[in-house]
Design a protein around this motif. Sequence first.
Motif, PDB file in Angstrom:
ATOM      1  N   LYS A  59       0.892  -1.153   0.045  1.00 18.08           N
ATOM      2  CA  LYS A  59      -0.098  -0.203  -0.004  1.00 18.08           C
ATOM      3  C   LYS A  59       0.902   1.295  -0.084  1.00 18.08           C
ATOM      4  O   LYS A  59       0.629   2.180  -0.746  1.00 18.08           O
ATOM      5  N   TYR A  60       1.913   1.289   0.870  1.00 12.36           N
ATOM      6  CA  TYR A  60       2.702   2.436   0.887  1.00 12.36           C
ATOM      7  C   TYR A  60       3.456   2.777  -0.383  1.00 12.36           C
ATOM      8  O   TYR A  60       3.516   3.853  -1.035  1.00 12.36           O
ATOM      9  N   ASP A  63       0.843   3.828  -3.084  1.00 12.87           N
ATOM     10  CA  ASP A  63       0.547   5.232  -2.737  1.00 12.87           C
ATOM     11  C   ASP A  63       1.459   6.329  -3.376  1.00 12.87           C
ATOM     12  O   ASP A  63       1.365   7.187  -3.779  1.00 12.87           O
ATOM     13  N   ARG A  64       2.764   5.749  -3.102  1.00  8.54           N
ATOM     14  CA  ARG A  64       3.836   6.705  -3.297  1.00  8.54           C
ATOM     15  C   ARG A  64       3.963   6.826  -4.663  1.00  8.54           C
ATOM     16  O   ARG A  64       4.130   8.116  -5.362  1.00  8.54           O
ATOM     17  N   TRP A  66       1.603   6.515  -7.161  1.00  7.34           N
ATOM     18  CA  TRP A  66       0.462   7.093  -7.609  1.00  7.34           C
ATOM     19  C   TRP A  66       0.629   8.617  -7.206  1.00  7.34           C
ATOM     20  O   TRP A  66       0.400   9.688  -8.045  1.00  7.34           O
ATOM     21  N   LYS A  67       1.138   8.834  -6.038  1.00  2.08           N
ATOM     22  CA  LYS A  67       1.200  10.347  -5.580  1.00  2.08           C
ATOM     23  C   LYS A  67       2.160  11.109  -6.569  1.00  2.08           C
ATOM     24  O   LYS A  67       2.138  12.281  -6.874  1.00  2.08           O
ATOM     25  N   THR A 126      -6.121  -1.354  -6.109  1.00  2.00           N
ATOM     26  CA  THR A 126      -5.109  -0.306  -6.307  1.00  2.00           C
ATOM     27  C   THR A 126      -5.568   0.044  -8.075  1.00  2.00           C
ATOM     28  O   THR A 126      -5.507   1.186  -8.590  1.00  2.00           O
ATOM     29  N   SER A 129      -8.573   1.654  -8.754  1.00  2.00           N
ATOM     30  CA  SER A 129      -8.538   3.136  -8.632  1.00  2.00           C
ATOM     31  C   SER A 129      -7.588   3.750  -9.576  1.00  2.00           C
ATOM     32  O   SER A 129      -7.865   4.951 -10.023  1.00  2.00           O
ATOM     33  N   TRP A 130      -6.483   3.123 -10.068  1.00  2.00           N
ATOM     34  CA  TRP A 130      -5.837   3.811 -11.238  1.00  2.00           C
ATOM     35  C   TRP A 130      -6.745   4.018 -12.376  1.00  2.00           C
ATOM     36  O   TRP A 130      -6.692   5.055 -13.172  1.00  2.00           O
TER      37      TRP A 130
END
Length: 197
Positions: A59-60, A63-64, A66-67, A126, A129-130
């Motif tokens: 998840k980390y 998320d990194r 995608w951010k 994930t 979501s993308w």
Amino acid sequence: MSKANQTRQFIIEKTAPIFNKKGFAATSLSDITEATGLTKGSIYGNFENKDEVAIAVFKYNADRLWKKKENWITVYSDARSQLMALVDFYRKNWKELFESGGCPVMNAATESDDIMPAMKERVKNTVDSWVRNVANILEKGIKENVFRSNINTVEYARLFIMTIEGGVLLSKISDKPDSLYLALDRVNKIIDDEIII
């Protein structure tokens, strides 16, 4: 953030690169204790087991990534520039992505497919979501009257992600960006020929 949450976050951040490079199965508890300087008891005092660490790390990492993409994209306000920026992100950042072990979503999807159902579900969420995020850019372009109104935004979003991720995979294997560039060129052509008015 509580002390326990700080420790969990510390473990996640220190082990994130290891999991992404070595994989979930090959990353040992010794790797985790060595990277963090914590004891086995400290690790298991904060996580139930290695799988729970792996899911938190995935998840980390996802998320990194995608951010970073989001920061690259949201510099632009119009949908056409945002869509082109998504493609440009991979063209300009492939080296950093490869050095960190490749795409964490693709890595996790490949490894967890049959052996880690909880991870597989997390990866699916994930990717969904993308797809929604890219489809939203396409929908925005339709509203801005720069993209064709009859396109299926979800299908194109899935196509772009599949094409780019396939390019990442083949380029990572060869340690050269050629296949990724080919994939990105194809996505650009689809955008020019099938999406932009």
